[in-house]
Scaffold this motif. Structure first.
Motif, PDB file in Angstrom:
ATOM      1  N   ALA A  81      -9.501 -33.118  -7.881  1.00 49.51           N
ATOM      2  CA  ALA A  81     -10.138 -32.683  -9.133  1.00 49.51           C
ATOM      3  C   ALA A  81      -9.712 -31.272  -9.516  1.00 49.51           C
ATOM      4  CB  ALA A  81     -11.655 -32.781  -9.007  1.00 49.51           C
ATOM      5  N   LEU A  82      -8.419 -31.074  -9.656  1.00 50.61           N
ATOM      6  CA  LEU A  82      -7.907 -29.731  -9.930  1.00 50.61           C
ATOM      7  C   LEU A  82      -8.471 -29.145 -11.215  1.00 50.61           C
ATOM      8  CD1 LEU A  82      -4.127 -30.017  -8.949  1.00 50.61           C
ATOM      9  CD2 LEU A  82      -6.151 -29.789  -7.491  1.00 50.61           C
ATOM     10  N   ASP A  83      -8.817 -29.992 -12.174  1.00 50.26           N
ATOM     11  CA  ASP A  83      -9.355 -29.490 -13.432  1.00 50.26           C
ATOM     12  C   ASP A  83     -10.750 -28.897 -13.277  1.00 50.26           C
ATOM     13  OD1 ASP A  83     -10.358 -32.021 -12.857  1.00 50.26           O
ATOM     14  OD2 ASP A  83     -10.634 -32.552 -14.965  1.00 50.26           O
ATOM     15  N   ARG A  84     -11.371 -29.137 -12.140  1.00 47.10           N
ATOM     16  CA  ARG A  84     -12.693 -28.558 -11.885  1.00 47.10           C
ATOM     17  C   ARG A  84     -12.614 -27.230 -11.138  1.00 47.10           C
ATOM     18  NH1 ARG A  84     -16.418 -32.946  -9.140  1.00 47.10           N
ATOM     19  NH2 ARG A  84     -17.873 -31.185  -9.282  1.00 47.10           N
ATOM     20  N   LEU A  85     -11.425 -26.846 -10.710  1.00 43.89           N
ATOM     21  CA  LEU A  85     -11.257 -25.538 -10.085  1.00 43.89           C
ATOM     22  C   LEU A  85     -11.255 -24.459 -11.159  1.00 43.89           C
ATOM     23  CD1 LEU A  85      -8.543 -26.195  -7.352  1.00 43.89           C
ATOM     24  CD2 LEU A  85     -11.018 -26.418  -7.187  1.00 43.89           C
ATOM     25  N   THR A  86     -11.815 -23.315 -10.829  1.00 41.61           N
ATOM     26  CA  THR A  86     -11.856 -22.196 -11.768  1.00 41.61           C
ATOM     27  C   THR A  86     -10.656 -21.280 -11.541  1.00 41.61           C
ATOM     28  OG1 THR A  86     -13.054 -20.668 -10.331  1.00 41.61           O
ATOM     29  CG2 THR A  86     -14.370 -22.284 -11.572  1.00 41.61           C
ATOM     30  N   PRO A  87     -10.326 -20.404 -12.507  1.00 35.76           N
ATOM     31  CA  PRO A  87      -9.232 -19.451 -12.279  1.00 35.76           C
ATOM     32  C   PRO A  87      -9.429 -18.597 -11.029  1.00 35.76           C
ATOM     33  CG  PRO A  87      -9.815 -19.505 -14.602  1.00 35.76           C
ATOM     34  CD  PRO A  87     -10.853 -20.331 -13.887  1.00 35.76           C
ATOM     35  N   ALA A  88     -10.675 -18.356 -10.663  1.00 38.30           N
ATOM     36  CA  ALA A  88     -10.940 -17.549  -9.460  1.00 38.30           C
ATOM     37  C   ALA A  88     -10.682 -18.323  -8.180  1.00 38.30           C
ATOM     38  CB  ALA A  88     -12.380 -17.048  -9.487  1.00 38.30           C
ATOM     39  N   ASP A  89     -10.651 -19.663  -8.256  1.00 37.03           N
ATOM     40  CA  ASP A  89     -10.449 -20.460  -7.042  1.00 37.03           C
ATOM     41  C   ASP A  89      -9.014 -20.397  -6.527  1.00 37.03           C
ATOM     42  OD1 ASP A  89     -13.079 -21.360  -6.946  1.00 37.03           O
ATOM     43  OD2 ASP A  89     -12.654 -23.151  -8.145  1.00 37.03           O
ATOM     44  N   TRP A  90      -8.061 -20.317  -7.429  1.00 39.22           N
ATOM     45  CA  TRP A  90      -6.663 -20.429  -7.012  1.00 39.22           C
ATOM     46  C   TRP A  90      -6.214 -19.293  -6.095  1.00 39.22           C
ATOM     47  CZ3 TRP A  90      -4.592 -24.932  -7.194  1.00 39.22           C
ATOM     48  CH2 TRP A  90      -4.994 -25.856  -8.170  1.00 39.22           C
ATOM     49  N   PRO A  91      -6.546 -18.018  -6.394  1.00 39.74           N
ATOM     50  CA  PRO A  91      -6.165 -16.969  -5.432  1.00 39.74           C
ATOM     51  C   PRO A  91      -6.788 -17.172  -4.058  1.00 39.74           C
ATOM     52  CG  PRO A  91      -6.769 -16.007  -7.534  1.00 39.74           C
ATOM     53  CD  PRO A  91      -7.159 -17.448  -7.604  1.00 39.74           C
ATOM     54  N   LEU A  92      -8.020 -17.707  -4.013  1.00 41.60           N
ATOM     55  CA  LEU A  92      -8.662 -17.972  -2.724  1.00 41.60           C
ATOM     56  C   LEU A  92      -7.927 -19.068  -1.964  1.00 41.60           C
ATOM     57  CD1 LEU A  92     -12.437 -17.943  -3.763  1.00 41.60           C
ATOM     58  CD2 LEU A  92     -11.062 -16.058  -2.853  1.00 41.60           C
ATOM     59  N   LEU A  93      -7.477 -20.094  -2.688  1.00 44.34           N
ATOM     60  CA  LEU A  93      -6.739 -21.175  -2.041  1.00 44.34           C
ATOM     61  C   LEU A  93      -5.392 -20.673  -1.524  1.00 44.34           C
ATOM     62  CD1 LEU A  93      -7.332 -24.132  -1.465  1.00 44.34           C
ATOM     63  CD2 LEU A  93      -6.226 -24.711  -3.635  1.00 44.34           C
ATOM     64  N   ARG A  94      -4.758 -19.797  -2.298  1.00 46.99           N
ATOM     65  CA  ARG A  94      -3.484 -19.227  -1.830  1.00 46.99           C
ATOM     66  C   ARG A  94      -3.700 -18.327  -0.615  1.00 46.99           C
ATOM     67  NH1 ARG A  94      -2.286 -19.317  -7.534  1.00 46.99           N
ATOM     68  NH2 ARG A  94      -3.200 -17.246  -7.828  1.00 46.99           N
ATOM     69  N   GLU A  95      -4.830 -17.628  -0.565  1.00 47.21           N
ATOM     70  CA  GLU A  95      -5.133 -16.819   0.623  1.00 47.21           C
ATOM     71  C   GLU A  95      -5.271 -17.707   1.861  1.00 47.21           C
ATOM     72  OE1 GLU A  95      -7.572 -12.876  -0.944  1.00 47.21           O
ATOM     73  OE2 GLU A  95      -8.687 -14.639  -0.287  1.00 47.21           O
ATOM     74  N   LEU A  96      -5.934 -18.829   1.710  1.00 46.51           N
ATOM     75  CA  LEU A  96      -6.083 -19.748   2.845  1.00 46.51           C
ATOM     76  C   LEU A  96      -4.722 -20.246   3.314  1.00 46.51           C
ATOM     77  CD1 LEU A  96      -9.197 -21.699   1.539  1.00 46.51           C
ATOM     78  CD2 LEU A  96      -9.133 -20.278   3.594  1.00 46.51           C
ATOM     79  N   ALA A  97      -3.849 -20.576   2.364  1.00 45.47           N
ATOM     80  CA  ALA A  97      -2.502 -21.013   2.734  1.00 45.47           C
ATOM     81  C   ALA A  97      -1.737 -19.883   3.419  1.00 45.47           C
ATOM     82  CB  ALA A  97      -1.754 -21.497   1.494  1.00 45.47           C
ATOM     83  N   ALA A  98      -1.890 -18.657   2.918  1.00 43.76           N
ATOM     84  CA  ALA A  98      -1.204 -17.512   3.523  1.00 43.76           C
ATOM     85  C   ALA A  98      -1.708 -17.236   4.931  1.00 43.76           C
ATOM     86  CB  ALA A  98      -1.389 -16.273   2.641  1.00 43.76           C
ATOM     87  N   ASP A  99      -2.962 -17.599   5.215  1.00 42.02           N
ATOM     88  CA  ASP A  99      -3.507 -17.457   6.570  1.00 42.02           C
ATOM     89  C   ASP A  99      -2.894 -18.456   7.544  1.00 42.02           C
ATOM     90  OD1 ASP A  99      -5.190 -15.423   5.733  1.00 42.02           O
ATOM     91  OD2 ASP A  99      -6.967 -16.691   5.573  1.00 42.02           O
ATOM     92  N   GLY A 100      -2.149 -19.427   7.027  1.00 43.39           N
ATOM     93  CA  GLY A 100      -1.525 -20.425   7.889  1.00 43.39           C
ATOM     94  C   GLY A 100      -2.182 -21.782   7.843  1.00 43.39           C
ATOM     95  N   HIS A 101      -3.203 -21.933   7.000  1.00 40.33           N
ATOM     96  CA  HIS A 101      -3.878 -23.217   6.890  1.00 40.33           C
ATOM     97  C   HIS A 101      -3.078 -24.168   5.992  1.00 40.33           C
ATOM     98  CE1 HIS A 101      -7.184 -21.350   8.933  1.00 40.33           C
ATOM     99  NE2 HIS A 101      -7.377 -20.476   7.959  1.00 40.33           N
ATOM    100  N   THR A 102      -3.246 -25.445   6.219  1.00 42.74           N
ATOM    101  CA  THR A 102      -2.594 -26.476   5.418  1.00 42.74           C
ATOM    102  C   THR A 102      -3.390 -26.716   4.138  1.00 42.74           C
ATOM    103  OG1 THR A 102      -1.627 -27.611   7.323  1.00 42.74           O
ATOM    104  CG2 THR A 102      -1.998 -28.931   5.344  1.00 42.74           C
ATOM    105  N   VAL A 103      -2.690 -26.805   3.031  1.00 37.39           N
ATOM    106  CA  VAL A 103      -3.305 -27.242   1.773  1.00 37.39           C
ATOM    107  C   VAL A 103      -2.601 -28.525   1.359  1.00 37.39           C
ATOM    108  CG1 VAL A 103      -3.736 -26.735  -0.650  1.00 37.39           C
ATOM    109  CG2 VAL A 103      -3.928 -24.911   1.063  1.00 37.39           C
ATOM    110  N   GLY A 104      -3.348 -29.624   1.324  1.00 26.90           N
ATOM    111  CA  GLY A 104      -2.798 -30.922   0.978  1.00 26.90           C
ATOM    112  C   GLY A 104      -3.457 -31.499  -0.248  1.00 26.90           C
ATOM    113  N   ALA A 105      -3.026 -32.678  -0.640  1.00 26.72           N
ATOM    114  CA  ALA A 105      -3.522 -33.356  -1.837  1.00 26.72           C
ATOM    115  C   ALA A 105      -4.609 -34.357  -1.485  1.00 26.72           C
ATOM    116  CB  ALA A 105      -2.372 -34.053  -2.557  1.00 26.72           C
ATOM    117  N   HIS A 106      -5.529 -34.544  -2.443  1.00 25.40           N
ATOM    118  CA  HIS A 106      -6.649 -35.482  -2.250  1.00 25.40           C
ATOM    119  C   HIS A 106      -6.869 -36.329  -3.504  1.00 25.40           C
ATOM    120  CE1 HIS A 106     -10.062 -36.931  -0.029  1.00 25.40           C
ATOM    121  NE2 HIS A 106     -10.990 -36.301  -0.724  1.00 25.40           N
TER     122      HIS A 106
END
Length: 242
Positions: free
Chosen positions: A38-63
């Motif tokens: 549900a990417l359309d339900r993410l807010t502009p503030a969510d994306w930097p947080l998700l990129r931070e999680l990826a930068a920490d080494g966590h996996t970001v996958g599709a659902h």
């Protein structure tokens, strides 16, 4: 990778809640996986947080773009339409934000032979899930466990629920059930997959409490299990090294 492995995964759109656990994961030297829908339900503030999680080494996958039942949709509209409407836009949307979704978690854990054959052409690995039947012990259900030696050839992993509850009501597997699964994985050198959703002390949707995550990661470390993300796993045909 010769010892047992814990794969702790989180589904849906709870990016701010996930972000609050960054220090907790770092304290345990744990990497986990976040499967986003549900990417359309993410807010502009969510994306930097998700990129931070990826930068920490966590996996970001599709659902999935709309969190649709894959088995039903493929049967109803066909493989091409399902990819076009549900999978490709989700992958493209994540890539547009600088993320690299190489793995996929089935919404509702609903899968079929047809959907597996289709999606293993798109992603390195898929994650399904099962409920523990009443009267059974989680540790006795082999679907949740994969011997580490077989991991490079295993494209589909099956997870067990790790949430504390939903709608303020208890649900999911008990601590004793989860500990039994961790112990089996450690004793037999297996990969054990768990599924959770929001990270909070309570939540209107499915949630796991930070205290339970801390407990799971502490128990895993004491048993010698590494907590890894899906992107940390060897791909098909690769060799496992220590």
């Amino acid at each position: 990778m010769t010892n047992g492995v814990l794969l702790l995964t989180f589904d849906d759109i709870f990016v701010p809640e996930w972000s609050t656990a960054r220090e907790l994961f770092a304290a345990h030297d744990a990497r986990v996986s976040f499967f986003v829908s549900a990417l359309d339900r993410l807010t502009p503030a969510d994306w930097p947080l998700l990129r931070e999680l990826a930068a920490d080494g966590h996996t970001v996958g599709a659902h999935g773009l709309r969190h649709l039942n894959a088995a039903e949709r493929v049967a109803e509209v066909g493989s091409d339409a399902y990819l076009r409407d549900e999978v490709d836009p989700c992958v493209a949307g994540l890539r547009a934000e600088g993320l690299d979704p190489r793995t996929f978690a089935y919404p509702y854990s609903a899968r079929s032979e047809t959907s597996d054959a289709l999606l293993t052409k798109v992603f390195t690995r898929l994650r399904g899930g099962l409920s523990v039947p009443e009267g059974r012990e989680l540790a006795d259900i082999g679907d949740f466990f994969v011997p580490v030696a077989e991991l490079p050839e295993r494209r589909i992993l099956i997870g067990a629920g790790a949430d504390n509850g939903a709608q303020h009501q208890p649900r999911g597997n008990s601590d004793a059930m989860l500990l039994g699964g961790l112990r089996r994985a450690a004793e037999r050198g297996e990969v054990f997959t768990l599924i959770a959703h929001a990270i909070a002390d309570t939540h209107e949707h499915n949630y796991i409490a930070p205290a339970r995550i801390d407990w799971l990661l502490t128990q895993a470390a004491e048993l010698g299990l590494r907590c890894l993300g899906f992107d940390d796993l060897p791909e098909a045909g690769s060799l496992i090294t220590g």
